[in-house]
Motif scaffolding. Structure first.
Motif, PDB file in Angstrom:
ATOM      1  N   ILE A   1     -46.921  35.735  78.449  1.00  0.00           N
ATOM      2  CA  ILE A   1     -45.819  35.642  77.483  1.00  0.00           C
ATOM      3  C   ILE A   1     -45.215  34.241  77.505  1.00  0.00           C
ATOM      4  O   ILE A   1     -44.917  33.652  76.461  1.00  0.00           O
ATOM      5  CB  ILE A   1     -44.744  36.706  77.792  1.00  0.00           C
ATOM      6  N   THR A   2     -45.055  33.700  78.711  1.00  0.00           N
ATOM      7  CA  THR A   2     -44.506  32.348  78.833  1.00  0.00           C
ATOM      8  C   THR A   2     -45.419  31.323  78.172  1.00  0.00           C
ATOM      9  O   THR A   2     -44.948  30.426  77.452  1.00  0.00           O
ATOM     10  CB  THR A   2     -44.315  31.994  80.318  1.00  0.00           C
ATOM     11  N   ALA A   3     -46.725  31.462  78.399  1.00  0.00           N
ATOM     12  CA  ALA A   3     -47.675  30.526  77.798  1.00  0.00           C
ATOM     13  C   ALA A   3     -47.628  30.607  76.277  1.00  0.00           C
ATOM     14  O   ALA A   3     -47.672  29.581  75.581  1.00  0.00           O
ATOM     15  CB  ALA A   3     -49.085  30.818  78.301  1.00  0.00           C
ATOM     16  N   LEU A   4     -47.547  31.816  75.742  1.00  0.00           N
ATOM     17  CA  LEU A   4     -47.481  31.982  74.283  1.00  0.00           C
ATOM     18  C   LEU A   4     -46.188  31.396  73.721  1.00  0.00           C
ATOM     19  O   LEU A   4     -46.192  30.785  72.652  1.00  0.00           O
ATOM     20  CB  LEU A   4     -47.594  33.468  73.926  1.00  0.00           C
ATOM     21  N   ALA A   5     -45.089  31.586  74.460  1.00  0.00           N
ATOM     22  CA  ALA A   5     -43.807  31.027  74.006  1.00  0.00           C
ATOM     23  C   ALA A   5     -43.861  29.506  73.978  1.00  0.00           C
ATOM     24  O   ALA A   5     -43.346  28.873  73.042  1.00  0.00           O
ATOM     25  CB  ALA A   5     -42.679  31.512  74.913  1.00  0.00           C
ATOM     26  N   HIS A   6     -44.522  28.914  74.987  1.00  0.00           N
ATOM     27  CA  HIS A   6     -44.651  27.453  75.014  1.00  0.00           C
ATOM     28  C   HIS A   6     -45.498  26.962  73.842  1.00  0.00           C
ATOM     29  O   HIS A   6     -45.191  25.928  73.222  1.00  0.00           O
ATOM     30  CB  HIS A   6     -45.280  27.009  76.334  1.00  0.00           C
ATOM     31  N   LEU A   7     -46.565  27.701  73.533  1.00  0.00           N
ATOM     32  CA  LEU A   7     -47.396  27.320  72.389  1.00  0.00           C
ATOM     33  C   LEU A   7     -46.602  27.370  71.094  1.00  0.00           C
ATOM     34  O   LEU A   7     -46.745  26.494  70.227  1.00  0.00           O
ATOM     35  CB  LEU A   7     -48.610  28.244  72.296  1.00  0.00           C
ATOM     36  N   GLN A   8     -45.762  28.396  70.954  1.00  0.00           N
ATOM     37  CA  GLN A   8     -44.948  28.506  69.748  1.00  0.00           C
ATOM     38  C   GLN A   8     -43.953  27.359  69.671  1.00  0.00           C
ATOM     39  O   GLN A   8     -43.702  26.809  68.588  1.00  0.00           O
ATOM     40  CB  GLN A   8     -44.214  29.846  69.731  1.00  0.00           C
ATOM     41  N   GLN A   9     -43.379  26.969  70.808  1.00  0.00           N
ATOM     42  CA  GLN A   9     -42.453  25.830  70.821  1.00  0.00           C
ATOM     43  C   GLN A   9     -43.154  24.549  70.403  1.00  0.00           C
ATOM     44  O   GLN A   9     -42.592  23.736  69.644  1.00  0.00           O
ATOM     45  CB  GLN A   9     -41.855  25.677  72.219  1.00  0.00           C
TER      46      GLN A   9
END
Length: 552
Positions: free
Chosen positions: A211-219
């Motif tokens: 989830i953290t990795a996906l959130a970083h990608l979205q950022q």
């Protein structure tokens, strides 16, 4: 195939010894390869049914048998709400605009059966085209009022799951892998979904690290889009001002800022740029020193700088691994071996010691820690993908230590080979910037609020002077100690495996690790520049506590 006990051939597969539930025997349900892929979905974190995340609702309106008797084909001004059909759900994830739907159908339905903003509508019947997943669209306020027609199913999210989980699952549903692995009816090349099949569909659930990795990608995506929009706006506004001189000045000045921002981001696309700006200080500092030696062309000093960097890298990673093992209560024989050697005065720590510690993390003792965000990454350091590079550099370092130097004729080729192997290893350590190295210079804990206020230095990049950062943390920290902070924002103390002291020789703050014993003195060596200092009583007690020195 009837004679086979099990297994598969090019003609099909055989399943024996299983009890069937009496339902239809679906080819895909028992195919060995597909069953394996379903099990591997859990590698994202876990698996569950779609019904655990969403309420799967049937169509809110079904046409009566009297053709069109309860349907009004008039404009939206007519009484009733729009009936969404399967064809109104587009492959791009949107619903056909009402103004573009010349054949819109309206019907009177109660409020509790109407769609809501945030619902997801799914085509219940769709062609199974290669490369396509399920066809799903999110309902927006502009699509309302509307109701799902007979060829549409509705997903209504359950509030207890965070948004990123839903986003991840929706991406899976829209992927061809979902269709491949789902046990849905397929007839004449078409997929037919029901409330039951959609509710029971197996879907991956991401873990916190995913989830953290996906959130970083979205950022990152949002940041890049923001820069693009800013540049586009600037280009489109060249002639918006009355004064050409003012417009020229504005375009040059604002354009310069955008260009410098883009150049800074572009510098991180190179391996060297990433290491010098994003890797932990001890690694980045030595990389910079190595590049400086190599900048003047092939030289023995440059070759030795490559080998020296490799040893420092191994030492740094080994200290992290040893610290993680200590936190987990795992005793390493390699630590005992170092303690025995150093305390007996048989020599100091070597690259062989550090590589042995890293190799031990791949053993059975550490397998239970695979899900840990920190140790899980460190276990992969110097893994099979870079085995040849690691072996070559280790052999070259040993040759140098045992006075078997490369001759002058072979030196340029040896430098190229060594650097190529080192680059390969560094590319494989892309996780290292995510394990932030921090030095806690001050800390205060509020026991009533169960939170602390820490002043720390983020030791990143190739310059030893870094600004202090003040932040709130939810764990008790130790003032004067080094920590690794993983992607889940968990702090792992690295003292005494690594300590931060001001070097009395060069007067700069440096990172030290156990080197050797000289008489009654325990010596520490700097990762950054190799200077040696004598350990104080506090450091020695720490080294004894973790087994690096005998005493506890």
């Amino acid at each position: 195939m009837m004679k086979m006990e099990g297994g598969r051939t090019k003609y099909g597969f055989v399943v024996r010894g299983e009890s069937f539930d009496g339902g239809p025997i679906n080819f895909g349900a028992y195919h060995p390869a597909l069953r394996t892929l379903r099990l591997e979905l859990a590698d994202f974190g876990s698996t569950g049914t779609l019904g655990e995340l969403y309420d799967v609702l049937p169509p809110g309106h079904r046409f009566s048998s009297r053709s069109g008797s309860d349907i009004d084909h008039r404009s939206q001004a007519a009484r009733g709400v729009r009936v969404l059909r399967g064809r109104d759900i587009l492959r791009n994830g949107t619903v056909v605009d009402t103004e573009d739907d010349d054949d819109a159908q309206l019907a009177d339905v109660p409020l509790d059966r109407r769609l809501r903003a945030g619902d997801f509508v799914v085509r219940a019947i769709t062609s199974n085209r290669p490369g396509d997943g399920l066809i799903i669209a999110e309902v927006t306020s502009e699509d309302l009022p509307a109701v799902a027609g007979s060829s549409v199913l509705v997903l209504r999210r359950k509030a207890q799951h965070p948004g990123p989980v839903h986003d991840f699952v929706l991406s899976y549903l829209r992927s061809p892998r979902c269709v491949e692995l789902s046990l849905v009816d397929q007839l004449h090349g078409a997929i037919r979904l029901t409330v039951s099949s959609l509710s029971n569909m197996l879907v991956p659930h991401p873990d916190s690290e995913m989830i953290t990795a996906l959130a970083h990608l979205q950022q990152v995506k949002n940041k890049m889009q923001g820069w693009q929009n800013e540049a586009s706006g600037l280009l489109n506004s060249v002639f918006d001002e009355r004064s050409a001189k003012a417009a020229r000045t504005r375009i040059i000045e604002q354009g310069r800022t955008l260009r410098q921002r883009a150049e800074e981001a572009d510098s991180l696309t190179s391996l060297s740029g990433r290491i010098r700006k994003r890797f932990p200080l001890p690694v980045a500092y030595r990389w910079r020193a190595m590049e400086a030696e190599l900048s003047g062309g092939p030289s023995r000093a440059g070759y030795e700088a490559i080998l020296g960097f490799f040893e420092v890298l191994a030492a740094y990673l080994a200290q992290l691994a040893a610290a993680m093992a200590a936190h987990a209560g795992i005793q390493l024989q390699e630590i005992d071996d170092i303690a025995s050697k150093v305390s007996a005065g048989r020599g100091g720590t070597t690259m062989g010691d550090w590589l042995a510690i890293l190799e031990s993390t791949k053993g059975k003792k550490f397998r239970a820690l695979d899900d840990d965000a920190a140790i899980g990454e460190i276990r992969n350091a110097f893994g099979p993908r870079v085995a040849e590079a690691r072996a070559w550099l280790k052999a070259a370092r040993n040759d140098k230590a045992h006075e078997r130097p490369v001759d002058d004729v072979q030196l340029p080729a040896a430098i190229l080979t060594a650097k190529r192997h080192l680059d390969q290893i560094m590319e494989d350590l892309s996780f290292l910037p995510d394990l932030s190295l921090r030095f806690v210079s001050d800390f205060q804990w509020d026991d009533l609020a169960k939170s602390g206020r820490a002043s720390y230095e983020e030791l990143v990049g190739d310059h030893p002077v870094v600004p202090a950062v003040v932040g709130t943390v939810n764990t008790i920290l130790e003032k004067g100690s080094l920590y690794i902070v993983d992607p889940l924002d968990r702090w792992h103390r690295i003292r005494p495996f690594l300590i931060r002291e001001r070097c009395p020789e060069c007067k700069t703050w440096s990172t030290f690790y156990l080197d050797r014993r000289i008489g009654a003195e325990t010596m520490l060596k700097s990762l950054e520049h190799g200077h040696v200092i004598s350990a104080g009583p506090h450091v020695i007690r720490g080294l004894e506590a973790v087994g690096y020195l005998p005493g506890y």
